[in-house]
Design an enzyme around this catalytic site. Structure first.
Site, PDB file in Angstrom:
ATOM      1  N   GLY A  33      -0.235  66.751  16.846  1.00 51.16           N
ATOM      2  CA  GLY A  33       1.004  66.960  17.597  1.00 51.16           C
ATOM      3  C   GLY A  33       2.225  66.721  16.737  1.00 51.16           C
ATOM      4  CG  ASN A  34       5.638  68.547  17.440  1.00 51.56           C
ATOM      5  OD1 ASN A  34       6.534  68.220  18.203  1.00 51.56           O
ATOM      6  ND2 ASN A  34       4.900  69.635  17.631  1.00 51.56           N
TER       7      ASN A  34
END
Ligand code: CTP
Ligand code: CA
Length: 239
Positions: A33-34
């Site tokens: 993810g980020n």
């Protein structure tokens, strides 16, 4: 930029905004993810709705509290997505009827080539580390630019960490030219800048690298400046 509030200068405009950050599964319990919270994209969607637009917000893992703010708006429909591929399909579907598309989501550049059906375990190779094969995701923004209709305005966002001897504007101009979107909103990020922050500083460029707006302020102020820039290019295409 004018202050936000009771304007209806986007009345009748059909808007699609993507927000948040996609997650790419590794196995049933893990993902890549980020750090995008979705705040800037939601602010862009809410500003448009308050200025009279009909808005579809395509959300990827937007923080619950942030999404709750958006769900209170009557002019705004929410579509939830997870991965880049899902967000890409939703964006393509919704964009076909949109006048303006704003890609504020942080889309994962890569996904895991072979997602494991079962939870990966260290038991498979104790002490040996792990390699994941990643494959590049489609560029959703480039796809939208490729099928852009007459009168449709497509906007990208870029979070950049300029290197030594290079300005945010240099980097922004290079990306704006490569992306070909009508507008690219560029902001500087770092370990402690941009993502969770409530204040943001942004340059808004045309594909040709012309600076249409520079603004710093809350995500809502940035959102209103973005809509001012969108209206300016829609009134005066090819400026
Ligand atoms: N974007 C997209 N699809 C992708 C990657 C990015 O639509 N697969 C969009 C983002 O939503 C954003 C814009 O492209 O509006 C710029 O994203 P950015 O990550 O800065 O661009 P990239 O082309 O992925 O460049 P980089 O290699 O610097 O990450
Ligand atoms: Ca990227």
């Amino acid at each position: 930029a004018a202050a936000g509030g009771s304007r209806s200068d986007l009345g009748g405009v059909r808007v699609v905004v993507t927000a948040g950050g996609t997650r790419e599964p590794i196995d049933p319990v893990r993902y890549i993810g980020n750090r995008s919270s979705g705040r800037q994209g939601v602010a862009v969607a809410l500003a448009a709705a308050e200025r009279g637009a009909d808005v579809v917000l395509i959300a990827a893992h937007v923080d619950d509290g942030v999404l709750a703010e958006a769900s209170a708006s009557a002019r705004l429909k929410i579509v939830r997505t997870g991965t880049a591929a899902e967000l890409g399909r939703a964006a393509a579907d919704e964009a076909s009827a949109a006048d303006v598309v704003v890609m504020a989501a942080a889309v994962a550049d890569y996904r895991v080539a072979d997602v494991s059906e079962s939870k990966l375990s260290k038991d498979a190779a104790p002490g040996r580390g792990l390699r994941l094969d990643l494959v590049e995701n489609d560029d959703i923004l480039a796809g939208l630019v490729g099928v852009r209709r007459d009168g449709q305005t497509i906007v990208g966002f870029a979070a950049e960490t300029p290197g030594e001897g290079e300005t945010l504007l240099d980097r922004g101009r290079r990306k704006a030219a490569r992306k070909g979107a009508d507008l690219l909103a560029v902001n500087q990020v770092g370990w402690s800048l941009g993502f969770e922050a409530n204040e943001n500083e942004i340059l808004i460029l045309t594909a040709e690298g012309v600076v249409v707006e520079t603004t710093r302020g809350t995500k809502r102020e940035v959102a209103d400046a973005l809509w001012d820039a969108v209206l300016a290019v829609r009134r005066n295409p090819g400026q």
